[in-house]
Design a protein around this motif. Structure first.
Motif: not given
Length: 314
Positions: A176-180
């Motif tokens: 559901e979520e992402i971080g880069i």
């Protein structure tokens, strides 16, 4: 439309046709020296081919390798947009950016850059999920994709999508979520840009079961993902700004498209030179055209070694 307007349109069309004929087609109208093959035009095209290469190289240095956190956040936002675009094409829902996941990704990227390693596990054996815990992200599902020698946002997204394990993370409907996050450092003695892409679904309860599917060491020369079950990235809301940054963060891809367009024009000019009215004194023109194509091929393949090296994913 009046007769005068129709006449003006026909006259303009004939004029454009005449200009193209003088420029590309050999004949008595241009003394069998098409303008396209004249020294001034050939010099301008050669200069443009080299200039585009230099500009692309400069973009990589200024944008991709920028030490500015603000620029790194924009590059990360572009990578998020590219991932969500692929998800939409696959029929999956888009991922929302999590500041906690972005923080975890930044800590992992900074650690790899500071210690010069490229792996899902740290040299002292900490798993990818250690960084989730350090950032305070409790999850039901989690995943991680890595890249090093990053120099083009489209290239790294394409590489992840061409790898089954990484593709599964990018398109996984369990996330559901992402971080880069990005970090500048050294790897194997070369300055490079590390990229960490983390996926997650927040835990609904305090307990979580973790099952790692990190790749075996034999796959680490490719891009390979890790997945598990159980930084703030500024969103670019202006469509025009996003399009611009997509171009700025993909210098190698942009260079390829520009070179392909130039190569098509040169190839068509060569066909017209040979097929319409080829004479012996046109041989230098033909050699010049082949030389331009050879320069494009050289800069696209051999010349790309001036960039950050061959992209590796994990």
């Amino acid at each position: 439309m009046t007769a005068r307007e129709k006449h003006r349109i026909r006259t303009s069309a004939r004029k454009r046709h005449g200009q193209l004929k003088h420029y590309f087609i050999s004949g008595g109208h241009n003394s069998y020296h098409p303008h396209f093959w004249r020294p001034q035009s050939l010099g301008a095209m050669t200069a443009a081919i080299v200039l585009f290469f230099v500009i692309s190289l400069a973009l990589e240095r200024v944008v991709i390798k920028s030490p500015s956190p603000a620029v790194a956040a924009v590059v990360a936002a572009v990578l998020v947009e590219l991932a969500n675009a692929d998800r939409l094409r696959d029929g999956a829902s888009t991922l929302r950016v999590s500041e906690t996941l972005s923080l975890a990704a930044q800590m992992k990227a900074d650690d790899m850059a500071a210690r010069g390693y490229f792996a899902h596990d740290t040299p002292d054996g900490k798993s990818p999920w250690y960084w989730f815990e350090e950032a305070g992200y409790e999850f039901r599902h989690a995943g991680e994709n890595l890249a090093v020698y990053f120099s083009d946002s489209v290239e790294v997204q394409r590489a992840w999508m061409n790898s089954p394990l990484h593709r599964a993370n990018v398109l996984g409907d369990q996330f559901e979520e992402i971080g880069i996050a990005l970090a500048q450092g050294e790897y194997q003695g070369h300055d490079t840009t590390y990229v960490v892409q983390m996926f997650g679904t927040p835990a609904e309860a305090s307990t979580a079961v973790v099952e790692s599917s990190a790749p075996t060491p034999e796959t680490t020369d490719l891009v390979a993902g890790a997945a598990a079950e159980a930084q703030p990235i500024g969103a670019i809301r202006d469509g025009h700004s996003l399009t611009l940054w997509k171009l700025l963060t993909a210098p190698k891809t942009l260079l390829t498209y520009i070179y392909m367009a130039i190569a098509v024009v040169v190839f068509i000019a060569l066909i017209l030179l040979v097929a319409v009215e080829f004479r012996r004194h046109a041989l230098p023109h033909a050699f010049a055209g082949v030389g331009l194509l050879a320069l494009i091929v050289f800069l696209l393949f051999s010349g790309t070694t001036f960039f950050s090296g061959e992209l590796l994913i994990l």
